[in-house]
Design a protein around this motif. Sequence first.
Motif, short mmCIF file in Angstrom:
data_model
loop_
_atom_site.label_atom_id
_atom_site.label_comp_id
_atom_site.label_asym_id
_atom_site.label_seq_id
_atom_site.Cartn_x
_atom_site.Cartn_y
_atom_site.Cartn_z
N UNK A 86 0.84 -1.18 0.00
CA UNK A 86 0.00 0.00 0.00
C UNK A 86 0.88 1.24 0.00
N UNK A 87 0.39 2.29 -0.63
CA UNK A 87 1.10 3.56 -0.60
C UNK A 87 0.87 4.28 0.72
N UNK A 88 1.04 5.58 0.74
CA UNK A 88 0.90 6.33 1.98
C UNK A 88 -0.56 6.33 2.46
N UNK A 89 -0.72 6.43 3.78
CA UNK A 89 -2.04 6.44 4.43
C UNK A 89 -2.24 7.81 5.05
N UNK A 90 -3.35 8.44 4.68
CA UNK A 90 -3.65 9.77 5.20
C UNK A 90 -4.91 9.71 6.06
N UNK A 134 5.45 11.08 3.52
CA UNK A 134 4.60 10.77 4.65
C UNK A 134 3.94 9.42 4.43
N UNK A 135 4.43 8.39 5.14
CA UNK A 135 3.85 7.06 5.01
C UNK A 135 2.52 6.97 5.73
N UNK A 136 2.45 7.44 6.97
CA UNK A 136 1.21 7.49 7.74
C UNK A 136 1.17 8.86 8.43
N UNK A 137 0.16 9.64 8.15
CA UNK A 137 0.07 10.97 8.73
C UNK A 137 -1.22 11.64 8.33
N UNK A 138 -1.24 12.95 8.50
CA UNK A 138 -2.40 13.76 8.16
C UNK A 138 -2.00 14.79 7.12
N UNK A 139 -2.97 15.60 6.71
CA UNK A 139 -2.72 16.61 5.68
C UNK A 139 -1.68 17.61 6.17
N UNK A 153 7.94 8.69 6.50
CA UNK A 153 7.76 9.12 7.88
C UNK A 153 6.41 8.65 8.42
N UNK A 154 6.43 8.36 9.73
CA UNK A 154 5.19 8.01 10.45
C UNK A 154 4.95 9.09 11.49
N UNK A 155 3.77 9.72 11.41
CA UNK A 155 3.40 10.77 12.35
C UNK A 155 2.00 10.46 12.87
#
Length: 845
Positions: free
Chosen positions: A652-656, A684-689, A708-710
């Motif tokens: 899977x690509x990045x998760x927003x 940003x692999x896992x994060x928000x906008x 990055x994971x945030x």
Amino acid sequence: MNNSPDHLYELLPTIYRVRDAEQGYPLRDLLRVIAEQVDVVEADVTQLYENWFIETCQDWVVPYIGELIGYQSVHSAGQLGNPTTAEGQQRNKILIKRREVANTIRYRRRKGTLALLELLAYKVAGWQARVVEFYKLLSRTQHINHLHSPSRTTVDLRKLAALSMLDSPFNELLAHTVDVHRIASHYGLGSHNIPSIGIFVWRLKAYSATRTPAFCLEEVSSNCYTFSITGNDTSLYTRPEPEEDATQIARELNLPIPIQRRVLQSHISDYYNSNPNLEKLTKSLEIWKGVGSQLQLVSPDKIIVADLSDWNYQPPSDHIAVDPELGRMVFPLRQLPKNGVWVSYHYGFSADIGGGEYNRLLLNSPEHLLLDADDIKELASLVSQLQDFSTLSQFLRSQFSQPTRELLDAYTSSYSPERPLLTALIKELNQLLLGKSLYEEQRFASIRLTEKTNKLLQQNLQGKELIRLNRLLLEDAFPHAIGKHYAHYKVSQTSFEYYQTITEAILQWQREKPRDAVIEITDSGVYVERINIELEKNQSLQLRAANRKRPVIRILDWRTAFGDALNVTVKPGSCFILDGLLITGRGVHVEGDQSEGYLTTGVQKPASVLIRHSTLVPGWSLHCDCEPRRSTEPSLELFNINACIAIEHSIIGSIQVNQDEVETDPLPIHISDSIVDATTIEGEAIGAVGYSIAHARLTIVRCTVFGQIQVHAIDLAENSIFNGRIFVARRQQGCIRFCYVTPNSHTPRRFHCQPDLVEQSVAQEAEQQEEQNRVRPQFNSTRYGTPTYCQLAQTCAEEIKRGADDESEMGVFHNLYQPLREANLRIRLDEYIPAGMEVGILYAT
């Protein structure tokens, strides 16, 4: 063992059974309880007999049988796992293989043969291999009294086939000088020496793609195609065939290796299927052209093998140029395939992860057989039918209690309260579902039963199957009042018996509104559609591929002013599952229904979203060199949902995550055995906008993450590689164990992580920096679409390759247990090699 619960009772004389029936069957009930324990003892006795044989014994018995014949487990590969846990059993199957114990005596009788060494590589480690005796490739001077065939010490530049085999496992012509390094050395591997035997192993497997459309690369030319549907170059792999003779050494056709141009050109009949009547892919390659509504197999004599690196080659009329090393095709400009091109081929990859035509266990959709308020679609219609004078309605009313019949008789749709009657009817109908069969020919004479119901009526059903039959009978009798509990819709572009598009199946699902449903795609076609799914409360839907199929959902830019993702709307208690699919072109957008106050957590049951064995292409789509086209776009967007997100065995690509941090709790996300790829370690692999902290709680095990994971918190991270910095808001919560964590990350407490351990072993800052660089994970490829994607390189540090809690490698391929397999194989090879020889394992892939 007798499956009847009354097999003891049936042994009694008839007189006792008659007297027991007169008293209400107390003796039968007692013997049923006794029969349960008798069955347990009988099953245990049966299992004890089966434990005498290696073929039928339980897993815990295998080491004991091995000890009887002198089989020794490989302690250097690691300690045995706990047999009471699933992980321990899986580990033990790697360390102590049942088939190896069974074949120990047979192997000893064949000790010293090359074919046995190849067989050991496959049986012990699961790797296909080719054995090479290097002393046969040594250049040596002739002895006048002991003449032998001369070895070639010069290169014949006219023999291109031999030149392409230099320094490969298949080099048989060109001799080498002596290499005095030991072939089994841990420092510098040698090769060509008298006692050296090399076992070349192929860790990559060949996966099939059957009857799938080719990708037209219009940005180059309308006559240029790639085998890969994502538009990237991919090497075509050989479909390995078993050796005809057990003593035969593996050849190119017996191994999962990339097909070279010269090999395909000179042996096209070995790789290309020329029989159009075969439905299964029996060879490595097929090309089909659309002719009207039919597919026509391209004849092998119409194929020209060419180098299409620059796309400049133009084939003559009625021919096709194919480059197997790049996975490209070129058609004549004046003979474009107007009705499409379909291909069957094999590609290389490490494991059963992401969308692919491999064997996977399908999930059974939950069936809510008993009725509840959500199953009654129209109470007025149900009451109206129960109040008529049909045979079935009269029977049902006769089974209801007196208060329920009074509520039923007093009901009018204009002013009567519905809740008491609805509750009473659901209770009464559920009691009937749990009882005997509702079917009698006279009751259902005027009711049209479905084909599925008629099939069940022909069987002698008990238990859950009988409840299912009763539920189907009520659904057929009251189609407008009682909703379906389960529906299965099949989609195929090649069968007119099924739905032709996913949209057609979704529309039918929306009309019928079943409680639980499966939309199953039964081919490996490409579906270019706009997909919008809205789930109701407590409703579940699986959108899945059939086993051993890999359908592709390609989402295009349909609308200029709106997004074009695969949209899913969930409500409390609903469940959505993506299984076995490859999604390209856009991502997946999951949101909650805000119209019903869905953001309030309250006591509402959360929804669930599961993505398993699927690929959401990182960067949406690929260029020819596997570089992503939209590297900054997320593959999965989660927008204000009260749900539990789970991702298993997927790429899977990045998760927003876009959650209301005031109204909702942090969103739980569970990821296991998967790759999360933001395409760059700075992404940003896992994060928000806007690279902000995602309002989510993360649990991640056996994964490889690029980027990055945030997140708000990490509850648990285990046996994973984080190739990008981690920023956690709540560092007091959770734990990270046996992982690689990029330096300068803000994480919860860490246990046995790298590079923390190597930094603690040295005191100087300069040495710490050197150790950090040494244990940094090294991959053969970090681009999706390449065969060695996410595979750890041989130069990677041992602290990473054996850094998991069970001494396997960190990351997504942890469950392959490759370090344990290698250690196991090395010990076994030492037992069976010829005397005085030394064997080394050489990775071909």
